[in-house]
Design a protein around this motif. Sequence first.
Motif, short mmCIF file in Angstrom:
data_model
loop_
_atom_site.label_atom_id
_atom_site.label_comp_id
_atom_site.label_asym_id
_atom_site.label_seq_id
_atom_site.Cartn_x
_atom_site.Cartn_y
_atom_site.Cartn_z
N LYS A 14 -8.12 7.64 2.08
CA LYS A 14 -8.03 6.66 1.14
C LYS A 14 -7.44 5.18 1.40
CE LYS A 14 -7.33 9.74 -3.03
NZ LYS A 14 -6.59 9.90 -4.20
N TYR A 15 -6.95 5.11 2.94
CA TYR A 15 -6.41 4.11 3.33
C TYR A 15 -6.63 3.96 4.98
CZ TYR A 15 -3.05 5.17 -0.52
OH TYR A 15 -2.72 5.25 -1.68
N PRO A 16 -6.55 2.55 5.43
CA PRO A 16 -6.89 2.51 6.85
C PRO A 16 -5.83 3.41 7.84
CG PRO A 16 -6.67 0.40 5.91
CD PRO A 16 -6.12 1.30 4.78
N PHE A 17 -6.57 4.02 8.95
CA PHE A 17 -5.56 5.04 9.55
C PHE A 17 -5.88 4.91 11.11
CE2 PHE A 17 -9.59 6.92 8.86
CZ PHE A 17 -9.93 7.89 9.76
N ARG A 18 -5.18 5.65 11.76
CA ARG A 18 -5.52 5.90 13.39
C ARG A 18 -5.57 7.33 13.64
NH1 ARG A 18 -4.92 0.83 16.30
NH2 ARG A 18 -3.83 -0.90 15.00
N GLU A 88 3.97 4.13 -0.66
CA GLU A 88 3.11 3.42 -1.51
C GLU A 88 3.10 1.89 -0.78
OE1 GLU A 88 1.25 3.97 -3.84
OE2 GLU A 88 1.84 6.14 -3.65
N SER A 89 2.43 1.45 0.20
CA SER A 89 2.32 0.21 0.58
C SER A 89 0.72 0.29 1.06
CB SER A 89 3.40 -0.14 1.70
OG SER A 89 2.83 0.49 2.83
N ASP A 90 0.40 -1.10 1.44
CA ASP A 90 -0.70 -1.49 2.02
C ASP A 90 -0.94 -1.60 3.47
OD1 ASP A 90 -1.72 -1.83 -0.64
OD2 ASP A 90 -1.28 -3.88 -0.82
N ALA A 91 0.17 -1.12 4.26
CA ALA A 91 0.25 -1.12 5.57
C ALA A 91 -0.64 0.17 5.87
CB ALA A 91 1.47 -1.08 6.39
N PRO A 92 -1.45 0.01 7.21
CA PRO A 92 -2.28 0.90 7.64
C PRO A 92 -1.43 2.00 8.10
CG PRO A 92 -2.38 -0.98 9.21
CD PRO A 92 -1.70 -1.28 7.98
N VAL A 93 -1.90 3.20 8.25
CA VAL A 93 -1.15 4.40 8.77
C VAL A 93 -1.41 4.52 10.22
CG1 VAL A 93 -1.06 7.04 8.64
CG2 VAL A 93 -1.41 5.76 6.44
N ASP A 94 -0.37 4.60 10.94
CA ASP A 94 -0.35 4.75 12.34
C ASP A 94 0.17 6.25 12.59
OD1 ASP A 94 -0.18 4.79 15.22
OD2 ASP A 94 0.24 2.66 15.24
#
Length: 508
Positions: A14-18, A88-94
């Motif tokens: 659901k979110y940007p990720f690495r 709960e934030s819009d920061a991508p998951v690293d």
Amino acid sequence: MTATRSRRETVVFKYPFRIASIDRLLPAGSYEVVTDDELMEGLSNPHFRCVATRMMVPAPPRSAVVEMVTISSTDLSEARETMRWRPESDAPVDIDKHRGMSSPKTDVRRMLAEIESKALRGRQLQLEPELLTIPAKPLVGALPELKGKARDLRIDACRGIALWFIFLDHVPNNIGSWLTLRNYGFSDAAEVFMFVSGITCALAYGKALRFEGWTGVIRRTLRRSWDIYVAFLLLALACAILVHLAGGGRLADESNTRILLDHPGATLARAAILLYRPVNTDVWPIFVLLHLSFAPLLWLLLRMPNVTLGASLALYALVYVFGWTVPAWPNGHWAFNPLAWQLLVVLGAWWMIEDRSVRPWVTSRTALALSVLYLLLSLVIALSWRIKPLEALVPQALSQPLYPLDKSNLDPLRLLHFLAVAVLAAWLVPRDWRWLKTPVMRGAIRCGQNSLPIYCLAILLAFASHMALLDISDGLVMQIALSLGGIGAMIATAALLSLIAIKPKQQS
């Protein structure tokens, strides 16, 4: 030989990720994961263990392809686990920065996976070529993987050449039209453009489905429909302005803009609901309806491709049985009846999705022989309609009933002729065709890649060329100059649009 198998699953982020084994940020969306297993021998019950995990991911920036990357099953598990712990934030998951947030179960899985990975690393290298040859059954609703790693330039070239032909055919009494398909058979560039549109829609919206899900597909179809709708209204106004500047007269009657100039309010209101169309813009409402309905069409094609194609064929047949059409204004006539021409769009999308099943038939010698015979027959008949000395070669009982063919409802003979052309093109034009690298074909490819603005330009150039033939000269030199100048303007505009599109990517 050790028994092996391949499994496919779709993983949604659901979110940007690495992922540790991939050195770039991946966008949110649906990702296809392929897991290769081998049977563990010597056990009383059959048990498989993982030997390789691969993931379909978008290629690096400035590339429109998808690549398959080998990853660690541990990294994939951590990426999925981190989604559950994501704040709960819009920061991508690293993943590298959040390894401490993993649950104890993830740590145990990682340790076991690392032990197993070291033990099986040598065996994996031996099995990998063998595993890649084992076909995996795709999930219901999964798009087939595209052949090759690069964009198929043949699609763009066909669309670009079709745009050139549309421009040449729309200039009345133009010698340049003898370079197009319509004088040498039953079909013309319209069939090519509609069929290729079905292919490109399947490719573009299929890619959106893979990475954005159905929400992304619907959003993109609505946006594209809106772009085409606005372009159609602006094009209708531009045609009316050109005719007005030319003084109206004969050109206003031939272009169906007389009523727009005399009754602008009522005519524009009907144009807004796609009932009124100036000459040469009849196909635009079809594209608006096509993109609006492509999301449910794609859903059906992915689950019941043959049934969906059969339903499209049935609708096409009912047009001839009951004379079905869509309301139009002011004369009730559609140059392209959407209920009939939808077949080519559906056929193009079906052809793309069912490529593995279709290709053996298309590339068979029987299909080639039948196509060549039909094209030769249509060539002789079509030329006899335009060249008087050839009339004697074709019996009147055969030629006269065929002329003129019903273009509005996509006459079956036109449909068969296009299919024969498609079969011949599949035989003669391979994917790595060397002529695609020539300057002329590069120009066609650029036009095909910018089809919407170039189509608008082609219609306006056809209007302007018609005005020049009426007001300045209709001589042979003028016809050749207008034909070459129009195609040159289309290539130059497409090159400029491509350059504008590339510069922002280079700066980002």
